[in-house]
Design a protein around this motif. Structure first.
Motif, short mmCIF file in Angstrom:
data_model
loop_
_atom_site.label_atom_id
_atom_site.label_comp_id
_atom_site.label_asym_id
_atom_site.label_seq_id
_atom_site.Cartn_x
_atom_site.Cartn_y
_atom_site.Cartn_z
N PHE A 183 0.62 -1.27 0.16
CA PHE A 183 0.00 -0.09 -0.08
C PHE A 183 0.94 1.27 -0.09
CE2 PHE A 183 -2.19 3.33 2.15
CZ PHE A 183 -3.23 3.56 1.69
N SER A 264 -7.87 2.60 -0.44
CA SER A 264 -7.93 1.55 0.61
C SER A 264 -9.26 0.58 0.26
CB SER A 264 -8.23 2.46 1.85
OG SER A 264 -9.62 2.98 1.49
N ASN A 268 -6.63 -3.85 2.78
CA ASN A 268 -5.38 -2.84 3.44
C ASN A 268 -5.51 -1.91 4.26
OD1 ASN A 268 -6.40 -0.90 1.80
ND2 ASN A 268 -4.90 -1.12 0.19
N ARG A 269 -6.77 -2.14 4.71
CA ARG A 269 -7.47 -0.87 5.62
C ARG A 269 -6.51 -0.63 7.00
NH1 ARG A 269 -12.31 0.67 3.57
NH2 ARG A 269 -13.29 -1.39 4.24
N ALA A 272 -3.86 1.69 5.69
CA ALA A 272 -4.42 2.75 4.78
C ALA A 272 -5.49 3.96 5.79
CB ALA A 272 -5.53 2.19 3.76
N ASP A 273 -5.63 3.29 7.00
CA ASP A 273 -6.67 4.27 7.76
C ASP A 273 -5.67 5.78 8.15
OD1 ASP A 273 -9.30 3.49 7.54
OD2 ASP A 273 -8.94 2.31 9.45
#
Lengths: 323, 520
Positions: A183, A264, A268-269, A272-273
């Motif tokens: 990511f 996102s 991959n959160r 990514a958050d």
């Protein structure tokens, strides 16, 4: 500006003795510069309306905002939303993700802009320089939606050209778009591709101001290309670099909502958050306006601290700060 | 420059700044007065403003043909504030906070802003008015749906009715035929079809280039009608909430849910699902099906005619042989069918614009008239003899008036409540095949309705869920995908469920059960 504030501070401090005289000074100043002030008016109105007036709404961070009751009708809750945010189990993760992305952008994307500007500056054939310059500006004008769609096509499983190439080289079957490990590299890659060219503009302008005689003198003294870049070019644009670095640091927590939101997904959160997506998530999607405002406000305060911090550092190392 | 002129400039500046500031103050200031009707007090309404979303390219103009006909029918001057559907949610919040509130608002969901406003007394409680029978067209034919659209037993709006059963399985009929397979009737048979579609070369091209399920990256979290939600419900996990001995439990804490998630994981790990299930854009859902990459879609029935149309373009001769529509299958633990919520938002009446009970009764009378058969035809079909004619009890639209028809179906239809039944005309099917498909959809709806599993907590609104529900739900839906992808194992999934409990889930369960026992 600074003198005006000092004048006000002084008048506040020892009011009785100084006030009449100061008031006359202010009046004289106003009268003398009235036309300049008049020219400033549109700018002042802009800032009042679009920058200061909205701050009135920031108070909902300390209230339980219910649209029906309006801002003033909603009950006060003090620091509750801030407490909830800082004690939230998601907080460390959000902070980590935001800082890592910001650091990557500061240490990779930012220096690359300078390198690119130096490279462009070394091009001697004017038509080539202009053409390359124009070409590297182009990605800046594409929206993130387009950039992310392009990435999606390039890394599409099974038939994306980059997906095929990279997996062949590495001998793997990675799904780059969903793999948490990929990511951040993808985000930085997109950022560099889209913004590096555009970022060179200010540096190129600064480079254009470097005295050419210095180079001629250096050549006569036998300085090579590297030596000229190191001893003449870079020192000449040092203050520009510092100013942009300070501004960049202020933006450090603004990781860019669109790009990250679009990139996102469920897989991959975890990496990514970031603060910006979190604010969107709880503020717009869930409708917790007050809480989202508190998060945004906390972020803005960190941004201000960072700007002052970098500025202080810059001054300490004998450079000029921005204020 | 004369002295007088010199004086004018600062004055002008002052005036401009002053104006700008006043403008800013009024736009953000307190909401005094209730819009245009506010001053009227007890007077009867002579006009009625409604705020509604539209999907059409262009919204209908004020006083267009439908508006005129409806105004004549209801006896008040109707005026609709059309808002693009994509911006509707935001607009609702802005309007609620402002001082120009329409008399009737389409509310698209029980958002935090709506529930808080309703509980603060911002909307009329319609429960008793609707039950009184004074407004026969507003008496719901499906009281469960009416209750589900309410907030903890109180009804704050007249819901916009939708089909209760919409989900089905869509399969490549030609692939089934090539492999000699029957249409799947159980989840096990469905798994076998997915395996065969992947491994047994259903398109007969000798290449390993197909898969079974096509699942897009789902924009919603749990309980949002995703293919995963459907598979879990078919396994008997329940519909978001499950009643276990009078106690509400979240469906994802049941053993059946785990069983279903393992089933989903097997589908992915064996390659029976599209590899980009975590990132695929739902807007491109039809493509792999039509291109012959995947062969199974779990979605609403209305996707089937869309797919048929795509095949019609591609292969006009044999388009009838590609799409099979199958009802919801039997699961290992019984037969369960996934219903929709049965409604799509509701028409609520703000108290700040409709101030007295007399006015409310008047508004309800208008809404009652808007739900009559005559009004339903205006709202859903248009004007007979103008943009459509009636043939065999079907509406046949006039191609020359397509723009107008688009505004009817893409905007006016959004005002339709139809709580006592849909009485307007259906569109005439193009071919006998399409007519058969439409009939099949109705048959499957009737069949699945008998096994429908409704959400027992649909009408209950818990405070904690309102303030952190989206985050909680996403926790589970992300973990579900991560588990299916093999990123986390069963222990990891359990960890996330534990986190759900500790981050507010336990409170949600307690609040839901308190409401459940009070109202149940």
């Amino acid at each position: 500006m600074a003198t005006l504030i000092e004048a006000q501070a002084a008048s506040g401090a020892s009011a009785a003795t100084l006030r009449p005289q100061n008031r006359r000074n202010v009046r004289e100043t106003l009268a003398r510069y009235r036309w300049l002030l008049f020219l400033m008016l549109p700018g002042i109105i802009y800032f009042l309306l679009f920058r200061f007036w909205p701050m009135y709404g920031a108070q909902i961070a300390f209230r339980d905002y219910i649209p029906f009751l309006g801002i003033e009708g909603s009950p006060w809750v003090g620091w509750e939303h801030f407490e909830t945010f800082f004690t939230n189990p998601d907080f460390p993760r959000l902070l980590r993700n935001t800082l890592i992305l910001a650091a990557l952008s500061l240490f990779i994307a930012f220096p690359l802009t300078i390198v690119m500007a130096l490279l462009l500056n070394e091009l001697r054939l004017n038509i080539l320089k202009r053409t390359v310059q124009t070409l590297v500006y182009v990605p800046h004008f594409l929206s993130w939606t387009v950039v992310v769609s392009l990435t999606g096509l390039l890394f599409a499983i099974g038939n994306g050209p980059l997906w095929t190439l990279l997996n062949d080289v590495m001998g793997t079957e990675t799904n780059f778009l969903a793999d948490p490990a990929w990511f951040r590299p993808l985000i930085v890659l997109q950022d560099v591709w889209k913004n590096t060219g555009w970022g060179t503009i200010i540096f190129l302008a600064a480079l254009a101001g470097v005295d050419q005689e210095q180079y001629e003198a250096a050549i006569i003294d036998g300085a090579g290309r590297w030596q000229r870049v190191w001893h003449i070019t870079l020192p000449s644009i040092r203050s520009t670099i510092i100013v942009l670095l300070i501004l960049q640091t202020g933006q450090i927590l603004n990781t860019g909502f669109e790009q990250i939101y679009l990139m996102s997904n469920a897989l991959n959160r975890t990496v990514a958050d970031v603060f910006d997506t979190y604010v969107y998530f709880v503020g717009i999607q869930q409708g917790s306006y007050s809480y989202a405002t508190a998060v945004g406000l906390a972020k803005a305060i960190v941004g201000v601290i960072l700007i002052f911090g970098t500025n202080w550092l810059a001054k300490r190392f004998n450079q000029q700060g921005i204020f | 420059m004369t002295p007088r002129k010199r004086l004018r400039a600062p004055l002008a500046i002052l005036t401009v700044t002053g104006l700008a500031l006043t403008a800013a103050c009024t736009s953000g200031g307190a909401d005094d007065g209730g819009g245009e009707d506010g001053g009227d007090g007890d007077d009867a309404l002579s006009s009625l403003s409604i705020m509604a979303p539209y999907f059409a390219a262009v919204p209908p103009e004020e006083d267009d043909l439908i508006d005129q006909a409806l105004s004549e029918l209801t006896g008040v001057d109707l005026s609709v504030q059309w808002v693009p559907n994509t911006a509707y949610g935001e607009r609702t919040n802005v309007v609620l906070a402002g001082d120009d509130i329409p008399d009737v608002m389409v509310i698209q969901g029980k958002t935090q802003a709506f529930v808080q406003t309703a509980e603060a007394g911002g909307f009329w409680d319609l429960t008793d008015y609707l039950r009184s029978g004074d407004y026969p067209n507003l008496v719901s034919e499906n009281p469960d749906v009416e209750e589900a659209s309410g907030v903890n037993g109180r009804v704050f709006g007249i819901y916009r009715a939708r089909d209760v059963i919409r989900h089905c399985i869509i399969l490549r009929a030609d692939w089934l035929a090539n492999l000699g397979l029957e249409q799947p009737q159980t989840t096990d048979e469905l798994f076998e079809v997915a395996r065969a579609f992947t491994e047994d070369d259903p398109d007969g091209n000798g290449q390993d280039d197909t898969y079974g399920f096509i699942n897009p990256a789902w924009p919603g979290s749990i309980g949002s009608n995703s293919p995963y939600d459907a598979l879990e419900l078919w396994h008997g996990a329940g519909n978001l909430w499950t009643d276990e001995g009078g106690e509400l439990v979240p469906s994802f804490t049941t053993d059946e849910w785990m069983e279903a998630v393992l089933y989903e994981r097997d589908l992915v790990q064996n390659g029976y699902t599209n590899p980009d299930y975590a990132t695929m854009d739902p807007a491109t859902w039809n493509e792999p099906f039509v291109n012959g990459q995947g062969g199974i879609i779990i979605d609403v029935q209305s996707r089937a005619p869309q797919l048929v149309d795509l095949f019609r373009e591609q292969d006009p001769e044999n388009f009838e042989s590609y799409v099979a529509l199958v009802g919801q299958p039997e699961g290992p633990n019984g037969t369960f069918a996934m219903p929709t919520s049965g409604y799509s938002g509701f028409l609520a009446i703000p108290r700040s614009s409709v101030e007295t009970e007399e006015q409310l009764e008047q508004v309800l009378t208008v809404l009652n008239d808007l739900t009559s058969t005559e009004a339903q035809i205006l709202l859903n079909n248009g004007i007979e003899g103008d943009n459509f004619t009636v043939v065999d009890d079907y509406a046949e639209f006039n191609p020359d008036r397509q723009d107008f028809t688009d505004q009817v179906t893409g905007a006016w239809a959004q005002l339709g409540m139809n709580v006592a039944g849909y009485n307007a005309y259906s569109t005439r099917p193009e071919t006998p095949f399409d007519e058969g498909l439409a009939q099949l959809r109705l048959d499957l709806q009737a069949e699945d309705l008998e096994n429908a599993v409704f959400n027992p907590g649909a009408s209950l609104v818990s405070d904690t869920y309102m303030s952190s529900g989206t985050q909680l739900d996403t926790l589970i839906s992300d973990a579900r995908i991560q588990f299916i992808a093999g990123q986390i194992d069963e222990a990891g999934l359990q960890d996330v469920i534990d986190r759900w409990h500790s981050q507010g889930g336990d409170q949600v369960i307690a609040e839901m059960n308190e409401l459940y026992s009070e109202l149940g």
